[in-house]
Design a protein around this motif. Structure first.
Motif, PDB file in Angstrom:
ATOM      1  N   HIS A 253     -14.818 -54.359  -3.001  1.00  0.00           N
ATOM      2  CA  HIS A 253     -13.893 -53.388  -2.412  1.00  0.00           C
ATOM      3  C   HIS A 253     -13.782 -52.139  -3.289  1.00  0.00           C
ATOM      4  N   HIS A 254     -13.596 -52.301  -4.607  1.00  0.00           N
ATOM      5  CA  HIS A 254     -13.469 -51.168  -5.523  1.00  0.00           C
ATOM      6  C   HIS A 254     -14.758 -50.347  -5.568  1.00  0.00           C
ATOM      7  N   ARG A 255     -15.892 -51.032  -5.560  1.00  0.00           N
ATOM      8  CA  ARG A 255     -17.179 -50.328  -5.601  1.00  0.00           C
ATOM      9  C   ARG A 255     -17.378 -49.516  -4.317  1.00  0.00           C
ATOM     10  N   HIS A 256     -17.023 -50.096  -3.186  1.00  0.00           N
ATOM     11  CA  HIS A 256     -17.145 -49.380  -1.912  1.00  0.00           C
ATOM     12  C   HIS A 256     -16.221 -48.165  -1.880  1.00  0.00           C
ATOM     13  N   THR A 257     -14.999 -48.328  -2.369  1.00  0.00           N
ATOM     14  CA  THR A 257     -14.041 -47.220  -2.405  1.00  0.00           C
ATOM     15  C   THR A 257     -14.559 -46.091  -3.294  1.00  0.00           C
ATOM     16  N   HIS A 258     -15.069 -46.450  -4.460  1.00  0.00           N
ATOM     17  CA  HIS A 258     -15.612 -45.448  -5.384  1.00  0.00           C
ATOM     18  C   HIS A 258     -16.792 -44.717  -4.740  1.00  0.00           C
ATOM     19  N   SER A 259     -17.671 -45.461  -4.117  1.00  0.00           N
ATOM     20  CA  SER A 259     -18.831 -44.873  -3.454  1.00  0.00           C
ATOM     21  C   SER A 259     -18.402 -43.938  -2.323  1.00  0.00           C
ATOM     22  N   SER A 260     -17.400 -44.337  -1.568  1.00  0.00           N
ATOM     23  CA  SER A 260     -16.898 -43.494  -0.477  1.00  0.00           C
ATOM     24  C   SER A 260     -16.297 -42.196  -1.003  1.00  0.00           C
ATOM     25  N   ASP A 261     -15.628 -42.256  -2.146  1.00  0.00           N
ATOM     26  CA  ASP A 261     -15.052 -41.053  -2.742  1.00  0.00           C
ATOM     27  C   ASP A 261     -16.127 -40.127  -3.314  1.00  0.00           C
ATOM     28  N   ARG A 262     -17.222 -40.699  -3.808  1.00  0.00           N
ATOM     29  CA  ARG A 262     -18.294 -39.918  -4.424  1.00  0.00           C
ATOM     30  C   ARG A 262     -19.288 -39.347  -3.418  1.00  0.00           C
ATOM     31  N   ILE A 263     -19.243 -39.768  -2.180  1.00  0.00           N
ATOM     32  CA  ILE A 263     -20.270 -39.406  -1.215  1.00  0.00           C
ATOM     33  C   ILE A 263     -20.367 -37.894  -1.015  1.00  0.00           C
ATOM     34  N   THR A 264     -19.290 -37.163  -1.275  1.00  0.00           N
ATOM     35  CA  THR A 264     -19.334 -35.716  -1.052  1.00  0.00           C
ATOM     36  C   THR A 264     -20.319 -35.020  -1.972  1.00  0.00           C
ATOM     37  N   VAL A 265     -20.456 -35.477  -3.205  1.00  0.00           N
ATOM     38  CA  VAL A 265     -21.440 -34.855  -4.097  1.00  0.00           C
ATOM     39  C   VAL A 265     -22.855 -35.205  -3.645  1.00  0.00           C
ATOM     40  N   GLU A 266     -23.037 -36.385  -3.099  1.00  0.00           N
ATOM     41  CA  GLU A 266     -24.352 -36.750  -2.563  1.00  0.00           C
ATOM     42  C   GLU A 266     -24.699 -35.867  -1.365  1.00  0.00           C
TER      43      GLU A 266
END
Length: 189
Positions: A136-149
């Motif tokens: 869950h934490h990894r998915h949340t972090h990834s979702s927050d970082r997706i904008t730079v990708e």
């Protein structure tokens, strides 16, 4: 508004309470001629090609706020952050948080609470609820970082940045120009 320096970006983030996202991308370049010094510096271990890397800082909406540091593909991302001055900005702007990927684990250790990387994988013998919480934490972090990708993907839509066939010395100026155009376009949408 133009943010020309890295210090401007961190000052803006601290003043406005913006959480930054930082990542790097590789651009394939021509191999340096045989017999030239520094030929191995461009050989990327990740892509197994000759590349140059660009570091990009974006905001929560995916706007490119800063990109200025181009370096040979062999240099590790965390090393580049330290040599580019981003490491020093963490000390001067204590309220700024930056979301990072796994390539920047050393920064998380050096700047706890400011350099935020995904959570570490729990031990295999850990209870199942620890593994679920980690997912869950990894998915949340990834979702927050997706904008730079997405910002990096916008840059790579320009044909010149898929594979650079010109002189390597001209790539940084071209990358900055394209990033500026992309940032201007995303600021108005």
């Amino acid at each position: 508004m133009r943010l020309r320096t890295l210090q401007d970006v961190f000052a803006y983030a601290q003043t406005e309470g913006v959480e930054l996202r930082l990542d790097a991308t590789e651009i394939q370049v021509r191999r340096p001629l045989a017999g030239r010094g520094g030929r191995r510096a461009f050989a990327s271990g990740k892509k197994e090609q000759n590349t140059m890397k660009a570091t990009v800082v974006a905001d929560h909406r995916g706007r490119t706020l800063w990109t200025d540091a181009m370096r040979p593909g062999r240099m590790h991302d965390a090393t580049a952050v330290r040599t580019e001055g981003i490491d020093a900005c963490f000390r001067h702007f204590p309220d700024v948080e930056v979301l990072l990927d796994d390539g920047y684990l050393g920064l998380r250790r050096d700047h706890p609470g400011k350099a935020i990387t995904p959570p570490r994988t729990p031990n295999k013998s850990a209870l199942p609820e620890f593994h679920e919480r980690w997912k869950h934490h990894r998915h949340t972090h990834s979702s927050d970082r997706i904008t730079v990708e997405h910002a990096l993907a916008d840059h790579k839509r320009w044909k010149q940045l898929v594979r650079w066939t010109h002189r390597r010395e001209n790539l940084p100026a071209t990358y900055r120009a394209i990033a500026g155009l992309v940032s201007d376009r995303t600021a108005h949408t």
